[in-house]
Structure formats: C-alpha cells, structure tokens
Design a protein around this motif. Sequence first.
Motif, PDB file in Angstrom:
ATOM      1  N   VAL A 119      17.688 -30.619  -9.988  1.00 43.00           N
ATOM      2  CA  VAL A 119      17.215 -31.971  -9.671  1.00 43.00           C
ATOM      3  C   VAL A 119      16.531 -31.998  -8.308  1.00 43.00           C
ATOM      4  CG1 VAL A 119      17.969 -34.330  -9.158  1.00 43.00           C
ATOM      5  CG2 VAL A 119      18.911 -33.131 -11.125  1.00 43.00           C
ATOM      6  N   HIS A 120      17.146 -31.339  -7.334  1.00 40.49           N
ATOM      7  CA  HIS A 120      16.595 -31.348  -5.973  1.00 40.49           C
ATOM      8  C   HIS A 120      15.242 -30.645  -5.913  1.00 40.49           C
ATOM      9  CE1 HIS A 120      16.764 -30.172  -1.525  1.00 40.49           C
ATOM     10  NE2 HIS A 120      16.557 -31.474  -1.572  1.00 40.49           N
ATOM     11  N   SER A 121      15.092 -29.554  -6.666  1.00 35.10           N
ATOM     12  CA  SER A 121      13.801 -28.853  -6.703  1.00 35.10           C
ATOM     13  C   SER A 121      12.708 -29.771  -7.233  1.00 35.10           C
ATOM     14  CB  SER A 121      13.908 -27.603  -7.577  1.00 35.10           C
ATOM     15  OG  SER A 121      14.807 -26.669  -7.030  1.00 35.10           O
ATOM     16  N   CYS A 122      13.050 -30.578  -8.233  1.00 39.30           N
ATOM     17  CA  CYS A 122      12.084 -31.539  -8.780  1.00 39.30           C
ATOM     18  C   CYS A 122      11.702 -32.578  -7.736  1.00 39.30           C
ATOM     19  CB  CYS A 122      12.673 -32.209 -10.027  1.00 39.30           C
ATOM     20  SG  CYS A 122      11.564 -33.403 -10.813  1.00 39.30           S
ATOM     21  N   ASN A 123      12.701 -33.099  -7.010  1.00 39.64           N
ATOM     22  CA  ASN A 123      12.419 -34.093  -5.966  1.00 39.64           C
ATOM     23  C   ASN A 123      11.567 -33.524  -4.849  1.00 39.64           C
ATOM     24  OD1 ASN A 123      13.459 -36.745  -6.475  1.00 39.64           O
ATOM     25  ND2 ASN A 123      15.521 -35.885  -6.448  1.00 39.64           N
ATOM     26  N   LEU A 124      11.834 -32.273  -4.480  1.00 36.51           N
ATOM     27  CA  LEU A 124      11.021 -31.630  -3.447  1.00 36.51           C
ATOM     28  C   LEU A 124       9.568 -31.490  -3.909  1.00 36.51           C
ATOM     29  CD1 LEU A 124      13.384 -28.795  -2.131  1.00 36.51           C
ATOM     30  CD2 LEU A 124      12.595 -30.796  -0.863  1.00 36.51           C
ATOM     31  N   ASP A 125       9.379 -31.107  -5.164  1.00 38.58           N
ATOM     32  CA  ASP A 125       8.023 -31.006  -5.718  1.00 38.58           C
ATOM     33  C   ASP A 125       7.283 -32.336  -5.625  1.00 38.58           C
ATOM     34  OD1 ASP A 125       7.388 -28.414  -6.416  1.00 38.58           O
ATOM     35  OD2 ASP A 125       8.315 -28.522  -8.390  1.00 38.58           O
ATOM     36  N   MET A 126       7.984 -33.416  -5.979  1.00 35.29           N
ATOM     37  CA  MET A 126       7.356 -34.741  -5.974  1.00 35.29           C
ATOM     38  C   MET A 126       6.961 -35.163  -4.568  1.00 35.29           C
ATOM     39  SD  MET A 126       9.796 -36.752  -8.669  1.00 35.29           S
ATOM     40  CE  MET A 126       9.897 -36.268 -10.399  1.00 35.29           C
ATOM     41  N   LEU A 127       7.849 -34.940  -3.591  1.00 35.81           N
ATOM     42  CA  LEU A 127       7.535 -35.346  -2.227  1.00 35.81           C
ATOM     43  C   LEU A 127       6.438 -34.478  -1.613  1.00 35.81           C
ATOM     44  CD1 LEU A 127       9.975 -37.293  -2.365  1.00 35.81           C
ATOM     45  CD2 LEU A 127      10.454 -36.659  -0.005  1.00 35.81           C
ATOM     46  N   ASP A 129       3.985 -33.107  -3.184  1.00 32.44           N
ATOM     47  CA  ASP A 129       2.722 -33.519  -3.793  1.00 32.44           C
ATOM     48  C   ASP A 129       2.269 -34.888  -3.292  1.00 32.44           C
ATOM     49  OD1 ASP A 129       0.644 -32.723  -5.380  1.00 32.44           O
ATOM     50  OD2 ASP A 129       1.806 -32.550  -7.211  1.00 32.44           O
ATOM     51  N   ASN A 130       3.188 -35.860  -3.285  1.00 32.64           N
ATOM     52  CA  ASN A 130       2.795 -37.249  -3.008  1.00 32.64           C
ATOM     53  C   ASN A 130       2.804 -37.623  -1.538  1.00 32.64           C
ATOM     54  OD1 ASN A 130       2.272 -37.776  -5.668  1.00 32.64           O
ATOM     55  ND2 ASN A 130       4.261 -38.701  -6.081  1.00 32.64           N
ATOM     56  N   LEU A 131       3.612 -36.943  -0.718  1.00 31.10           N
ATOM     57  CA  LEU A 131       3.629 -37.266   0.709  1.00 31.10           C
ATOM     58  C   LEU A 131       2.820 -36.268   1.536  1.00 31.10           C
ATOM     59  CD1 LEU A 131       7.285 -38.459   1.425  1.00 31.10           C
ATOM     60  CD2 LEU A 131       5.279 -39.799   0.826  1.00 31.10           C
ATOM     61  N   LEU A 132       2.897 -34.992   1.168  1.00 25.82           N
ATOM     62  CA  LEU A 132       2.168 -33.971   1.931  1.00 25.82           C
ATOM     63  C   LEU A 132       0.844 -33.586   1.287  1.00 25.82           C
ATOM     64  CD1 LEU A 132       5.070 -31.586   3.009  1.00 25.82           C
ATOM     65  CD2 LEU A 132       4.126 -33.558   4.219  1.00 25.82           C
ATOM     66  N   GLY A 133       0.588 -34.085   0.070  1.00 26.01           N
ATOM     67  CA  GLY A 133      -0.677 -33.798  -0.594  1.00 26.01           C
ATOM     68  C   GLY A 133      -0.871 -32.337  -0.935  1.00 26.01           C
ATOM     69  N   HIS A 134       0.240 -31.640  -1.240  1.00 29.12           N
ATOM     70  CA  HIS A 134       0.170 -30.199  -1.507  1.00 29.12           C
ATOM     71  C   HIS A 134       1.092 -29.859  -2.670  1.00 29.12           C
ATOM     72  CE1 HIS A 134      -0.632 -26.002  -0.231  1.00 29.12           C
ATOM     73  NE2 HIS A 134       0.585 -25.765  -0.690  1.00 29.12           N
ATOM     74  N   ARG A 135       0.561 -29.212  -3.690  1.00 26.95           N
ATOM     75  CA  ARG A 135       1.373 -28.837  -4.855  1.00 26.95           C
ATOM     76  C   ARG A 135       1.989 -27.465  -4.625  1.00 26.95           C
ATOM     77  NH1 ARG A 135      -0.557 -30.528 -10.651  1.00 26.95           N
ATOM     78  NH2 ARG A 135       0.149 -32.457  -9.658  1.00 26.95           N
ATOM     79  N   VAL A 136       3.308 -27.436  -4.449  1.00 29.27           N
ATOM     80  CA  VAL A 136       4.023 -26.188  -4.194  1.00 29.27           C
ATOM     81  C   VAL A 136       4.511 -25.569  -5.501  1.00 29.27           C
ATOM     82  CG1 VAL A 136       5.932 -25.136  -2.919  1.00 29.27           C
ATOM     83  CG2 VAL A 136       4.764 -27.136  -1.975  1.00 29.27           C
TER      84      VAL A 136
END
Length: 474
Positions: A119-127, A129-136
């Motif tokens: 779950v946390h990995s998913c939340n990190l991905d979302m933030l 992408d949406n806050l830092l503008g970078h898809r990890v």
Amino acid sequence: MWVPYVTVFLFVCLIVIWIMFITYSKRKNQKIYDFMASTPGPIAVPVFGNIFVLSKHLFFESKSDAWRKMRRMITPAFRNSVLWSPTHTKNFDYHTEVFLNTLKDHAKNGEKFDLLTTVHSCNLDMLCDNLLGHRVDIQKKNLSFYSKNMMRSSEIIFERFFRFLLWPKCVFSLSGMKYVMKNATKPMRSLISKIIDEKLEQKIKSEDTAITNADTLKSFIEILVDNISSGELSKQQAIVESIDLFKAGTITNSMVASWIFIILAKRPDIHQKVYEEIVEVCGQEVTLNDVSKLVYLDMVIKEALRHFTILSLLDTSKRSITLEDNTTLPAGLNIVLFIFDLHHNPEYWQKPSEFYPEHFSPVNELNRPDGVFLPFLAGPRICPGKKYSETSMKYWIAKTLLRYEFLTDEKLPDDFTTADYICTFALCPISGFQVKVQERMLKMQTTSLPPQIAYKNQTSNIPPLTSDGEQSHP
C-alpha cells in the motif's frame, strides 16, 4: 599539579552557567512557572521542560520558525483544481491499476504478504507523480526499499522520542541510530535532489524560450522550484520539506488504509455493507464523481481514522488561552493534546473502544460538538492535503474492494483502547499487516442495502443513536 584545579574551575563554571540559565528561564517564563505551581503534580524542573521542547523537533527535519512561511508557500499546491486536474487523475488511475495488478499476483500464489509495504509503495508512486511531477514506478520496478527505508526512519524517530536518553544529539549519534536513519533516508533524498535539479534545468530552458505563464496553477514541485530560483528557498530546504511531506502524507494514509482492509477481512458484516454500496453506486467501475455518494464507506474510513490516526499534537501556545472553567493557560506553555484520548472519550462516542462506523452517521456528526474528531488536526495546523487525502483514500479503496477481498488470520482486539501496538506516525499491529487476497467475481445484481446506505437522500429521517449506540425508533 595545576590540572586538578583547572578541572574543578571548569566544573564550577558549568554549575554557575547552569544556575544562571535556570534563573533567566524562570524570570522569562514567570507566568508559566506560576501556572505550573498552581496545578497538582510534581514541581516543574526547567531542564526537563527544555528537553521536552527539543522533543517537538524529533519528528520532522524542517525548523519550526520557518513553518508559517513554508505553509503559505505550498498551500496553493493542495487545491482540488491542482491535485485533481485531468493529468493528476490519470496518474492516480495508472498507479491504482498497477496496485490492483500487484494484488492479482498475490491472489494467484495465495500466500500471505505484507500489505503495508504494498500500500505504501502505491502511495509513494502517487505522490511522486502528482506532487513532484516524476514517475518513479516503485511498484512496477519493485523498488520497495523506498517504502521500507522510510518506515525504518519513522521507527527510529519514535524510538528516539520515547527514549529520552537519545534526545541529546551527541548520544543519538554515538548510539549509531543517526547513521542508520541517515542511510534510510538517503535514497529518497537522492531521488528528490535529482528531480529538483531536472525541474530547475527545465525552468531555465522554458524561461529562455519565453513560454512561462504566471497565471497557470502550479504544482508542489513547481512552487518549490520557483522559490529556489528566486532565492526564497534553498535546495536543501526544499528537499527537507519534501521528505517531511512524504513522511506525513504517505505513512499515515497507508497505515489507515491497511487497517481498513484488515478490519473488513475480520468484520464480514461491515465488509458486505461497503461492497454492496460500491456495487449499487458505481456498478462495474468507480469514477471520481462516485466518491461523494459512497456514504457508508466514508463512515468506515472516518472510524478507522478515529482509532488509528496520529496519537498526539505537541505545540507551544503563542497567546494566553482561557478554558471553559476560567483556567488560563499562559502564552509560551508547552501543550500536548492527546488526540487518541479525545477520539475515545465516552462523552462523545457511543462505543469508544469498538469499531463502530455508525459514529459517523450524518445525524451523529451533527449532534457531536466541533473539535472532538481531529485526524488531520484543525486551525492553522490543519493538514494542507486533508481534502486530497480523504478523496483519494475513498476513491482508491473503492476501486480495490470492487475487485478484491482480503483475508487474514490476525485477531482484532476486543478493546482498541487497550490493545498492544507499535507506534510510528500511527498505530500499527504488533504482528504487522499480514493478509491474503482473492479476486472477486463481480455480479451485477440489485443489492438489498442496509438502512445506513439510505443516508444519501434521507438524512432527516434517520433516528439518532441512543446512549448504548443502538438506533432509537418511534
């Protein structure tokens, strides 16, 4: 021969400096000392009071004196028009789909797994992408070390908080925990530093080609980059602010979501109501427009937040505060608000120690006084991402429950107020979030929803709860 005399002289000097410091502190804070002397309990000792103040800065790296300036700076990035723009919604759906595919793999092998890391990995991905503008793509690339390291750094923060001998920086460093914590946050620091460098380079190029637009709503990373360029913010400050945001914004959300899945696995009565509501409202696909209609799911999420949100708030009063009994708390007093106790006070909650979503029926919420439910705090300290967190959690959980159900052998505590937990930013079960998952066979059928789901259009007809928590009937 003179060495012992020098040692004694230095020791006496230290004692004199300490006495002068206490005397100065007492004169400066005379009102606070008078107030403490008037209250029951042990006499306030200045040195311990000052150590307590230091403890407020153990949780986050950003300095408290820069907090207000930073809050004004980043608040525009948390507007719904920014966070739920078409691009960000598309990013959110992309990472949710990756998460659901990860659950599909777990469903195939049928083995237990650590739900929190997933779950946390998913939340990190979302933030990212949406806050830092970078898809990890932490989930796709199996970069779970980002999550595990952040969790480890949080554990160290709270271990230090509850062991006052580790509060002095020198002791913390000598213990080796500072080194471990620094290494745990290093991957995320490096990632954020790299992203900021890329965005700064893009900004320079865009200025050279004169395609900047001052009226465009800006994201979190764009605001940081603009302020770094103007000199209002250093790159190091931007990295620290981002780290703090990721700690506070992803760990608590992930723990609450994991608790919800665990509780639904052990409470089939609540699970069925939530699932039936999702099918009734959304059909085969959950959309963002459906979120506001999922009333019972909202009740379940709020009840989870009541039990498993942050435990307390530490702050210093900037002005005198007069309580209802005319007691005045002087300005400068260190105040601890025990949110966990507030959320389990029987004066405000019918079944404080149980998981009871009906606490948040529309009627009960109207009848409850303001300020007794503070999962995101309130006033100037309110979480700037509150609306985003609430909406995204409902949206993401609804999408997940529509396709999967969770199973666990873990036993829920009979009394949530006396159970044993691991404390980080929120409460975590001792045994962790170990679950199994299985795919649903979605059947489109008319469901017989329980009375609670009728809240959408009939809130005025719902009888309030009696003192024992049951619905009263005429």
